[in-house]
Design an enzyme around this catalytic site. Structure first.
Site, PDB file in Angstrom:
ATOM      1  N   ARG A 334      51.770  45.247  69.114  1.00 56.78           N
ATOM      2  CA  ARG A 334      50.141  45.317  69.133  1.00 56.78           C
ATOM      3  C   ARG A 334      49.688  43.892  69.648  1.00 56.78           C
ATOM      4  NH1 ARG A 334      45.775  48.071  66.831  1.00 56.78           N
ATOM      5  NH2 ARG A 334      46.994  49.691  65.904  1.00 56.78           N
ATOM      6  N   GLU A 737      39.864  46.195  60.308  1.00 55.99           N
ATOM      7  CA  GLU A 737      40.457  45.103  60.999  1.00 55.99           C
ATOM      8  C   GLU A 737      39.545  44.559  62.380  1.00 55.99           C
ATOM      9  OE1 GLU A 737      45.143  45.705  60.989  1.00 55.99           O
ATOM     10  OE2 GLU A 737      44.072  47.554  61.764  1.00 55.99           O
TER      11      GLU A 737
END
Length: 795
Positions: A334, A737
């Site tokens: 990621r 997030e």
């Protein structure tokens, strides 16, 4: 706190499209379902649950070295201590001595022979009081043959110490573009880790059941994984273990995999003694023995034109993973996925190294590698701007994704929902960015000691688990005869407001008040095989699963009403807790009772799997995300060049949450995420000595942000034009997030303030966290024209 307009609208009950109703349960700024309980002290966490008779209290004994071979472990004195009932170690695990979430047999419950970090668990002791267990644990006789310890990323890179193989992502001819670029720069940045510092530490309570089964209350984001690992350790099938969690006192990723070990240990004690057992870590033990955000070392080589537009870039990312793989593979991936942030990189190579060190295994943390990847590219933007003497915002805007062909990511995904230019432009205007920057430049020219900085940075964050099979969720809905509703799903509540959002979704399906929906604890016996509540996907997936379950029941009620009252489906309308059936008007409860008497099922399960996503990791190509969440922040800082002290003086945020399910909850997530991100990049310093011992393991030495760190000028706006082009629940977007990365603007502003201390084309070296000490050293080095050579190149 000022907030902006939060224009939202209700949705159609079936298609997820806007309806004509004025207001429904969704889109309303309802309070968190546990808000009053939090304030009154009535919210129950693991350590608040009533303790069963005969409860044993568990404490663990840990290693005092970072790397070595366990030669002797004598627990006789521990067992003989008054009040001690049981002591267990690796030999007492009936099943598999492992808690690895992905890569098996690299993360033992108890050390068998090889010690790989300071604080690794050697044994567990259970006693009738917590104090007795803790005192007894200190009596263990431990002999270790020490081995050399690798503590930091640089040593790991030099010794080629990795937990996983390096991975590479490439598109275009980066080498040719670099060679032909009119301008070229190299640099690097070190990015520190971060402790989760959840208010509720790791905790679990295990209660033996009949037939050798086990009921475990665990403070976990991933009940199904805890269930499986307990069953594996006990050598039992998964159906012998039930895990339940009503709420966590914070998690931030730190209870996705890290909760498993403590739940497993409590269950093993309960298994051996047939008595209930509870374990709870105090702050020091928790910080020593649980994983953190990965710290990264990022190097770059970038070529660009006279306008600052990137032509080619080579990025190298090295992550400190710790002693085992844990989730480091997906986290490092990621970080690669977000090394572009909101910028088009026409020719790019990204290389990722997953470094093994003799420190606690690092793990998930809000953003899951994305923040570190974004920090690298934002450093590049600042470096280009400084070199060309341009406003950093000008460089950022020049590199934003656009129309074809400037809409392809380094992993070959087409960016179809790009609103970054529009959102950034609106924020720059409403926050008076240009005027404030000019005022700061004028101030800095007149003031040799106090310097100011300002930065506007964007966020483009991909939403979905990058491990494709995790993108699924289940839910269970019951409607009782009196019209009250019972809701259960696989998501977990850690303070983020997931439960109230999903309850609003269900209430909206039936057009009843949200208070009619009973929110219940997540339980593996109700909804099985759940994914972790992570990747900002909780509302997306569980909301859709709960909608599917509730809609099944609603359709059954409609079918019953059509047959019972001889009307068409188009003559049945749910609104305001009532149901209009032709000329009849019934309360929701009356219709439910009639359906029950008519033998209609009033219970249903729902299931959801995220559509469209696919990814070929070998080729680094595909669509790993369903959509992107966007935001931008302007941060302004002021620092004292004599001491390195600084303060955050102003923040303006504009964030896209699509069509907000609950604006009050979403604003809280944006505000809290930003402050947590600012802490990561400024004050939260993790420091290990050369023996691998964490020295910042308590609030006395590890500084999280406090209320006084939030500036009086803190304006947070939800983008009122936000809509999700993808068919998510009520066209909302994830908000857990992405806001954390808005705080990169703080670090960038500090970098600008340091750069104002000298007239240079080179960018000052400022690693994260930018503590006052780091600031002062950066100023001194910048004025002295001393620079660190690029590091972590592996070619």
């Amino acid at each position: 706190m000022k907030t902006g307009s939060m224009k939202t609208g209700p949705m159609n009950k079936h298609a997820g499209q806007p309806s004509a109703a004025a207001e429904t349960s969704v889109t309303r700024p309802l309070p968190h379902d546990s808000a009053e309980k939090h304030v009154a002290g009535d919210a129950r966490y693991i350590d608040d649950l009533l303790e069963p008779a005969g409860l044993l209290h568990v404490y663990v004994g840990v290693s005092d070295c970072a790397h070595g071979r366990l030669r002797r472990l004598n627990l006789d004195a521990v067992e003989a201590f008054p009040g001690v009932v049981a002591v267990i170690s690796a030999a007492d695990v009936p099943g598999v001595n492992d808690i690895s979430p992905v890569h098996r047999n690299d993360d033992p419950i108890f050390v068998e022979e090889l010690i790989e970090f300071h604080g690794q668990v050697l044994f567990a002791v259970a006693a009738d009081t917590y104090d007795a267990a803790r005192r007894a644990a200190r009596l263990a006789e431990v002999e270790v043959d020490p081995l050399p310890a690798i503590v930091d990323v640089e040593d790991a890179m030099q010794q080629k110490s990795f937990v996983l193989e390096p991975h590479r992502m490439q598109r275009g001819d980066y080498a040719g573009a670099l060679a032909e670029a009119a301008n070229r720069l190299q640099g690097n940045i070190r990015i520190g880790g971060q402790d989760h510092f959840y208010l509720e530490g790791q905790a679990a309570m295990a209660i033996p059941q009949e037939d050798g089964d086990m009921l475990v209350y665990s403070s976990t984001q991933h009940p199904s994984e805890v269930q499986h690992l307990i069953a594996q350790a006990m050598d039992r099938p998964d159906n012998a273990v039930t895990v339940e969690v009503r709420r966590m006192g914070g998690a931030f990723g730190g209870k996705e995999t890290q909760a498993s070990q403590w739940a497993v240990i409590a269950a093993l004690i309960a298994h051996h003694t047939r008595k209930p057992a509870k374990i709870r870590l105090d702050r020091d033990d928790d910080m020593r023995s649980t994983g953190k955000r990965h710290d990264f070392l990022i190097s770059y080589d970038v070529g660009f034109d006279q306008h600052g537009r990137i032509q080619g870039i080579d990025l190298e990312l090295a992550a400190r993973c710790g002693m085992s793989a844990d989730l480091s593979g997906a986290i490092s991936d990621r970080a690669m996925f977000h090394s572009d942030n909101a910028y088009y990189l026409p020719n790019v190579r990204i290389t990722s190294h997953r470094c093994k060190t003799h420190t606690v295994s690092n793990t998930a943390f809000r953003g899951f590698g994305g923040p570190q990847g974004m920090m690298g590219i934002e450093r590049v933007m600042d470096h280009i701007a400084q070199y060309l003497k341009l406003d950093p915002l000008t460089v950022r805007e020049a590199n934003l994704y656009g129309g074809p062909p400037r809409n392809i990511t380094p992993y070959h995904m087409t960016v179809e929902d790009n609103i970054a230019p529009e959102l950034i432009g609106e924020l720059a205007e409403t926050a008076n960015y240009e005027r404030r920057r000019q005022a700061i430049d004028a101030f800095n020219r007149k003031n040799p000691v106090i310097k100011r900085g300002i930065a506007l940075t964007p966020v483009k964050f991909g939403i979905s688990f990058t491990t494709t099979f995790l993108n699924q969720a289940g839910a269970l809905v019951h409607v009782y005869k009196d019209g009250s509703i019972h809701l259960n799903h696989g998501g977990t509540e850690m303070g983020q407001g997931l439960f109230i959002k999903v309850a609003q979704v269900v209430a909206d399906v039936f057009q009843v008040d949200t208070g009619q929906v009973k929110i219940t604890a997540t339980n593996t016996g109700k909804v099985p095989n759940t994914s972790a509540t992570a990747a900002s996907s909780g509302s997306d997936m569980n909301g859709m699963a709960a909608y599917a379950a509730a809609d099944k029941i609603r359709r059954r009620l409609i079918g019953f009403a059509c047959e019972e009252y001889r009307v068409g489906a188009d003559e049945i309308h749910f609104a305001d807790g009532r149901v209009r059936i032709g000329q009849r008007d019934l309360s929701f409860a009356e219709l439910v009772m009639a359906a029950y008497l008519g033998r209609v099922s009033l219970s249903a399960t729902g299931y959801y799997r995220t559509p469209k996503i696919h990814y070929d990791r070998e080729r680094s190509q595909g669509r790993p995300f369903l959509y992107f969440a966007y935001g931008a922040a302007v941060s302004e800082v002021e620092l004292d060049t004599l001491t390195g002290e600084y303060c955050l003086t102003a923040v303006d945020i504009l964030h896209d949450v699509g069509r907000s399910l609950n604006p009050a909850v979403d604003l809280g997530q944006i505000e809290g995420g930003f402050v947590q991100g600012a802490g990561w990049l400024t004050t939260e310093e993790l420091w290990w000595d050369d023996q691998g011992r964490l020295r910042t393991h308590a609030p006395s030495t590890y500084k999280i942000p406090v209320a006084s760190d939030v500036p009086a000028h803190f304006k947070v706006h939800i983008w009122d034009r936000g809509r999700n082009p993808e068919p998510t629940i009520h066209r909302s977007k994830a908000v857990g997030e992405p806001p954390l990365m808005l705080a990169i603007s703080v670090h960038s502003a500090l970098t600008q303030a340091v750069a104002a201390t000298a007239d240079r084309r080179e960018l000052p070296t400022l690693d994260a966290p930018a503590t006052p000490e780091q600031i002062l050293m950066a100023i001194q080095a910048y004025r002295a024209q001393t620079y660190r050579a690029p590091a972590c190149r592996a070619d």
